[in-house]
Enzyme design. Structure first.
Site, PDB file in Angstrom:
ATOM      1  CD  GLN A 193      47.919   2.360  63.298  1.00 44.13           C
ATOM      2  OE1 GLN A 193      48.344   2.005  62.196  1.00 44.13           O
ATOM      3  NE2 GLN A 193      47.956   3.629  63.679  1.00 44.13           N
ATOM      4  CB  CYS A 338      52.985  14.109  71.024  1.00 44.68           C
ATOM      5  SG  CYS A 338      52.368  15.014  72.377  1.00 44.68           S
TER       6      CYS A 338
END
Ligand code: PLP
Length: 401
Positions: A193, A338
């Site tokens: 990230q 997810c």
């Protein structure tokens, strides 16, 4: 074209106008659009059909694209290209390191599942280190964990992310690296990230392994990279024809690797235009909070990525907020995206709010807004207005507020 959608499934009966051409994508931490530079590199590489392992001209031309990309990706993180191999994803690279020859594994409670899941599946003893309410590592707990881990043997791997995907919280990596080194353990840094958003330099930090992902910085999906100090790579997970220094078998995905390289170079050259001092983020968050009194920005007092805001509004279920924002034309996410499309309870937010029941309630209402190079000030202004309208019409919020 204007499409009018009427939301029957939600409690509110407001008419939601979705201007499909005006959708606002605010989910860069899940994945990013392909950068133009990456697309161009990919299209060019598709016609370079040689096998990079072949010695003939076609093979050498393919290998030269891979070599160039290796330099571009290594340069983004301050490493040498000889110390970097390409994988199918950051998940694969993280699994490679975790599955190495270790006596004990240590991980932060807020790590990505690409680290926590292989640790859980491994028979190697492991220790999970907690975070405070801002999501920052408890350094004393880390010291104690490394000391306890060394009882199992000298080969101890500590897995710490540079920045969290859900909250954007940035860990104090150079202090962590120093403590880990002093105790003779090794440090794996999930830099997925942070890469391309804030300066990140493996050599200056002194980490042993770092992992990044193509699709988080404007490259295509299905491509990751593992950097290892001194090119001391872990044993291969995928054995084959000796590609990627014998560390990762399988013919290289030349087009994806080439595009990853171009995206890394573009990300590096636009690093400075990122809002490094968080000025825009501060004013955006102020507006978010004044539109929804009682809401909380997670990790507010910690150093964070300038593109990430995770905000929880009491009494509002995150899933509902995400759906209503989607219908209003805004793409954000709740907790971690997810693979099944369902939103699981966030282990990251739970780790930050382990002490108070009221705080825990907030954790089920956290929504992540993550911006990128296509985001405009106008997008954020429109978002604030939709957010304000949706929160204030939410019956759960009205009851709590
Ligand atoms: N680590 C972090 C912090 C992430 O955010 C992600 C992706 O969500 C990964 C690892 C896995 O990356 P990839 O999709 O390349 O497997």
């Amino acid at each position: 074209m204007t499409v009018k959608l009427y939301s029957h499934s939600l409690r509110s009966d407001i008419l939601i106008e979705e201007m499909s051409s005006l959708r606002v994508y605010l989910d860069y931490n899940a994945t990013t659009p392909l950068r133009a530079e990456a697309r161009d590199a990919m299209v060019t590489a598709m016609d370079v059909f040689g096998n990079p392992s072949s010695v003939h001209d076609e093979g050498r031309r393919a290998m030269s694209l891979v070599t160039r990309a290796r330099q571009q990706v290594a340069s983004l993180i301050g490493g040498q290209s000889a110390q970097l191999v390409f994988t199918s994803s950051a998940t694969e690279a993280l699994n490679m390191v975790v599955n190495g020859d270790w006596d004990c594994l240590i991980a932060l409670a807020t790590e990505h599942s690409a680290v926590l899941a292989p640790i859980a599946a491994s028979e190697t003893p492991s220790i999970i280190v907690g975070v405070d309410q801002n999501g920052i590592i408890a350094l004393d707990e880390l010291d104690a964990a490394v000391d306890a881990a060394l009882v199992h043997g000298p080969r101890c791997l500590v897995c710490i992310q540079a920045a969290n995907n859900e909250t954007g919280v940035v860990q104090p990596l150079s202090r962590i690296a120093q403590r880990v080194r002093e105790r003779g353990a090794q440090l794996l840094c999930d830099a997925v990230q942070i890469a391309g958003k804030l300066p990140f330099d493996v050599a200056a930090l002194g980490v042993d392994y770092a992992v990044i992902s193509s699709h988080k910085l404007g490259g295509p999906k299905g491509c990751g990279a593992l950097w290892a100090a001194g090119a001391a790579f872990p044993p291969a997970l995928i054995h084959g024809g000796g590609q990627e220094k014998g560390v990762r078998g399988g013919t290289e995905n030349v087009a994806a690797i080439s595009a990853f390289g171009a995206a890394a170079e573009a990300a590096q050259s636009s690093l400075e235009s990122f809002d490094g001092d968080g000025h825009l983020q501060d004013s955006f968050e102020e507006q978010l909070l004044s539109a929804a009194p009682g809401a909380v920005v997670l990790g507010k007092s910690a150093a964070r990525l300038p593109n990430t805001t995770s905000v929880a509004a009491p009494g509002c279920a995150a899933e509902t907020l995400v759906i209503r924002l989607d219908l209003a034309g805004f793409s954000v996410s709740a907790g971690a995206a997810c693979s099944s499309g369902k939103v699981a309870r966030s282990h990251v937010v739970d780790a930050m709010f382990k002490d108070g029941a009221d705080d825990r309630k907030l954790s089920s209402s956290a929504v992540r807004i993550s911006t990128g190079w296509t985001t405009t000030q106008n997008d954020l202004t429109r978002f604030i207005s939709a957010w304000s309208q949706i929160i204030r019409s939410s019956s759960g919020y009205r009851q709590v507020a």
